[in-house]
Design an enzyme around this catalytic site. Structure first.
Site, mmCIF file in Angstrom:
data_model
loop_
_atom_site.group_PDB
_atom_site.id
_atom_site.type_symbol
_atom_site.label_atom_id
_atom_site.label_comp_id
_atom_site.label_asym_id
_atom_site.label_seq_id
_atom_site.Cartn_x
_atom_site.Cartn_y
_atom_site.Cartn_z
ATOM 1 N N GLU A 54 -24.450 136.552 0.620
ATOM 2 C CA GLU A 54 -24.520 138.012 0.778
ATOM 3 C C GLU A 54 -25.361 138.392 1.994
ATOM 4 O O GLU A 54 -25.034 139.316 2.745
ATOM 5 C CB GLU A 54 -25.148 138.655 -0.467
ATOM 6 C CG GLU A 54 -24.414 138.414 -1.776
ATOM 7 C CD GLU A 54 -24.844 137.125 -2.489
ATOM 8 O OE1 GLU A 54 -25.087 136.103 -1.810
ATOM 9 O OE2 GLU A 54 -24.920 137.146 -3.725
ATOM 10 N N ARG A 193 -16.501 110.656 -0.619
ATOM 11 C CA ARG A 193 -17.912 110.288 -0.798
ATOM 12 C C ARG A 193 -18.819 111.332 -0.149
ATOM 13 O O ARG A 193 -19.877 111.666 -0.688
ATOM 14 C CB ARG A 193 -18.186 108.928 -0.159
ATOM 15 C CG ARG A 193 -17.555 107.770 -0.896
ATOM 16 C CD ARG A 193 -17.805 106.476 -0.145
ATOM 17 N NE ARG A 193 -17.349 105.313 -0.904
ATOM 18 C CZ ARG A 193 -17.473 104.066 -0.487
ATOM 19 N NH1 ARG A 193 -18.033 103.804 0.681
ATOM 20 N NH2 ARG A 193 -17.046 103.066 -1.235
ATOM 21 N N GLU A 292 -17.091 104.478 -8.545
ATOM 22 C CA GLU A 292 -16.059 103.671 -7.892
ATOM 23 C C GLU A 292 -15.877 102.299 -8.539
ATOM 24 O O GLU A 292 -15.456 101.363 -7.889
ATOM 25 C CB GLU A 292 -16.385 103.547 -6.400
ATOM 26 C CG GLU A 292 -16.289 104.874 -5.672
ATOM 27 C CD GLU A 292 -16.012 104.733 -4.189
ATOM 28 O OE1 GLU A 292 -15.561 103.653 -3.751
ATOM 29 O OE2 GLU A 292 -16.248 105.718 -3.472
HETATM 30 C C1 AOF Z 1 -26.380 134.171 -4.518
HETATM 31 N N1 AOF Z 1 -25.728 133.902 -3.370
HETATM 32 O O1 AOF Z 1 -24.988 132.465 -1.831
HETATM 33 C C2 AOF Z 1 -25.985 131.574 -3.743
HETATM 34 C C3 AOF Z 1 -26.612 131.877 -4.983
HETATM 35 O O2 AOF Z 1 -33.538 128.811 -4.345
HETATM 36 P P1 AOF Z 1 -32.553 129.851 -3.897
HETATM 37 O O3 AOF Z 1 -33.210 131.133 -3.540
HETATM 38 O O4 AOF Z 1 -31.658 129.350 -2.780
HETATM 39 O O5 AOF Z 1 -31.605 130.197 -5.165
HETATM 40 C C4 AOF Z 1 -30.746 129.252 -5.689
HETATM 41 C C5 AOF Z 1 -29.947 129.838 -6.850
HETATM 42 O O6 AOF Z 1 -29.304 131.048 -6.446
HETATM 43 C C6 AOF Z 1 -28.819 128.920 -7.305
HETATM 44 O O7 AOF Z 1 -29.236 128.003 -8.279
HETATM 45 C C7 AOF Z 1 -27.823 129.930 -7.860
HETATM 46 O O8 AOF Z 1 -28.216 130.366 -9.145
HETATM 47 C C8 AOF Z 1 -27.964 131.090 -6.897
HETATM 48 N N2 AOF Z 1 -27.043 130.873 -5.774
HETATM 49 N N3 AOF Z 1 -26.754 133.167 -5.348
HETATM 50 O O9 AOF Z 1 -26.661 135.341 -4.800
HETATM 51 C C9 AOF Z 1 -25.534 132.653 -2.931
HETATM 52 N N4 AOF Z 1 -25.822 130.300 -3.318
HETATM 53 ZN ZN ZN Z 2 -28.755 135.287 -3.683
#
Ligand code: AOF
Ligand code: ZN
Length: 355
Positions: A54, A193, A292
């Site tokens: 976002e 992989r 594998e």
């Molecule tokens: C979102 N947008 O693009 C992603 C999300 O440690 P942080 O701040 O990077 O947060 C990781 C967590 O945020 C991840 O485990 C998942 O719950 C969420 N990922 N959320 O709004 C994103 N990649």
């Molecule tokens: Zn986020």
């Protein structure tokens, strides 16, 4: 015919595709801003620890279009986060940018978010729609969903079998693999992989083939090597102990020295071994593993019902005698030929137990 919401969500998934491996163990999330049927911003999750989809989407909007942000609809393939992790909450940014309409692919299974993002946006008076291409969004981040919902890695089995149904011939002269498949199929395996966080092989495969378990004929990250060595048969001369890639050895031996590149995990090799292995990987935050071989290791995971995909090559070689192929039941998801090799991908939709 896809609805326009679905059409835009597909674009989010297309964008997310570009960041899938680098984002791990984060999910890769695609986001777009649409004003009057025109996409004014696009983004996907940065490599692990970096900004979320976002944020990248909102930052990508051209100066001349920035005044349109509050009037646009935000499409995002996963619920925007509500927590402070490595980055601040995406929800706060959406609220700050005064975006009114948010279309979400699916709820985030991470217990730190799990609906709280949606709630936060609704409480701020936003129009929130959830569940556009939900199945596709879950499938895309299936490693992340499996990890959070089942507390185990996503498990991919991979093997190659001869035309007459053997994994390897009975007699073998060299300590290297006997190739069943062609160079293109083998290159595809290296690509696979590079897409997973871990790769696992059993003791006999290491002793027989001395595999490197790395990404050599593709570019990308090497997965962490997971090696089974109950009684300590794999000595320092094997590739898996060359310290070039982080390797975790599961053994029954205790008090072995641990280094950053070579970690020993003492576990019981009993009837629960597949679940024990899954639990060790979970503890190491490894969200996926490609297994594998060999035959015994593959069959143990199959018998425990603990696998998600099986990618099976059938080549032209004929062995007459040898190690039999694993026995399993599953749904065929995909079939293709790679020159004379046949590739079949199966999915296991009927896991019996969860951890
Ligand atoms: C979102 N947008 O693009 C992603 C999300 O440690 P942080 O701040 O990077 O947060 C990781 C967590 O945020 C991840 O485990 C998942 O719950 C969420 N990922 N959320 O709004 C994103 N990649
Ligand atoms: Zn986020």
């Amino acid at each position: 015919m896809k609805t326009s919401h679905e059409h835009y969500m597909l674009r989010c998934l297309e964008l997310a595709h570009n960041g899938l491996r680098e984002a791990m163990p984060n999910p890769s999330v695609g986001a777009i801003l649409v004003y009057n049927d025109r996409i004014i911003g696009e983004g996907h999750t940065s490599p692990f620890g970096g900004p979320h989809g976002e944020v990248n989407c909102i930052n990508s909007v051209a100066e001349a279009d920035r005044h349109l942000i509050p009037l646009s609809t935000l499409y995002v393939s996963l619920e925007p986060c509500s927590h402070y992790g490595k980055t601040p909450p995406c929800c706060d940014l959406i609220i700050h940018e005064q975006i009114q309409n948010i279309i979400i692919g699916t709820v985030d299974p991470n217990e730190k978010v799990a609906g709280n993002g949606i709630k936060k946006l609704q409480e701020a008076g936003k129009n929130v729609t959830v569940g556009v291409l939900e199945a596709e969004c879950r499938e895309f981040n299936r490693r992340f969903f499996t990890f959070h919902e089942k507390q185990r890695p996503y498990i991919i089995l991979k093997w190659a079998e001869s035309a007459d149904g053997f994994l390897s011939p009975k007699h073998k002269s060299e300590q290297s693999p006997v190739w069943i498949t062609n160079a293109y199929s083998r290159q595809l395996v290296h690509k696979w992989r590079s897409e997973e966080m871990a790769i696992l092989a059993g003791t006999q495969t290491i002793l027989d083939d001395n595999p490197q378990l790395d990404v050599r004929t593709w570019t990308g990250t090497n997965p962490v090597r997971i090696v089974l060595d109950r009684t300590g048969k794999i000595n320092d001369s094997y590739f898996v102990k060359n310290h070039k890639i982080k390797t975790i050895v599961l053994t029954e031996k205790s008090n072995l020295p641990n280094l950053d590149t070579l970690v020993y995990e003492t576990v019981p090799f009993d009837e629960n071994l597949p679940r024990t292995i899954a639990a060790v990987l979970y503890r190491h935050n490894l969200q996926s593993v490609i297994i594998e071989g060999g035959g015994k290791t593959l069959q143990t995971f199959i018998d425990a019902g603990l696998w998600d995909e099986a990618r099976v090559f059938r080549g032209k070689a004929v062995f007459t005698e040898g190690t039999p192929v694993p026995v399993f039941k599953a749904t065929v998801q995909h079939r293709e030929t790679i020159l004379e090799d046949e590739l079949i991908i199966y999915r296991n939709y009927g896991e019996r137990n969860t951890i």
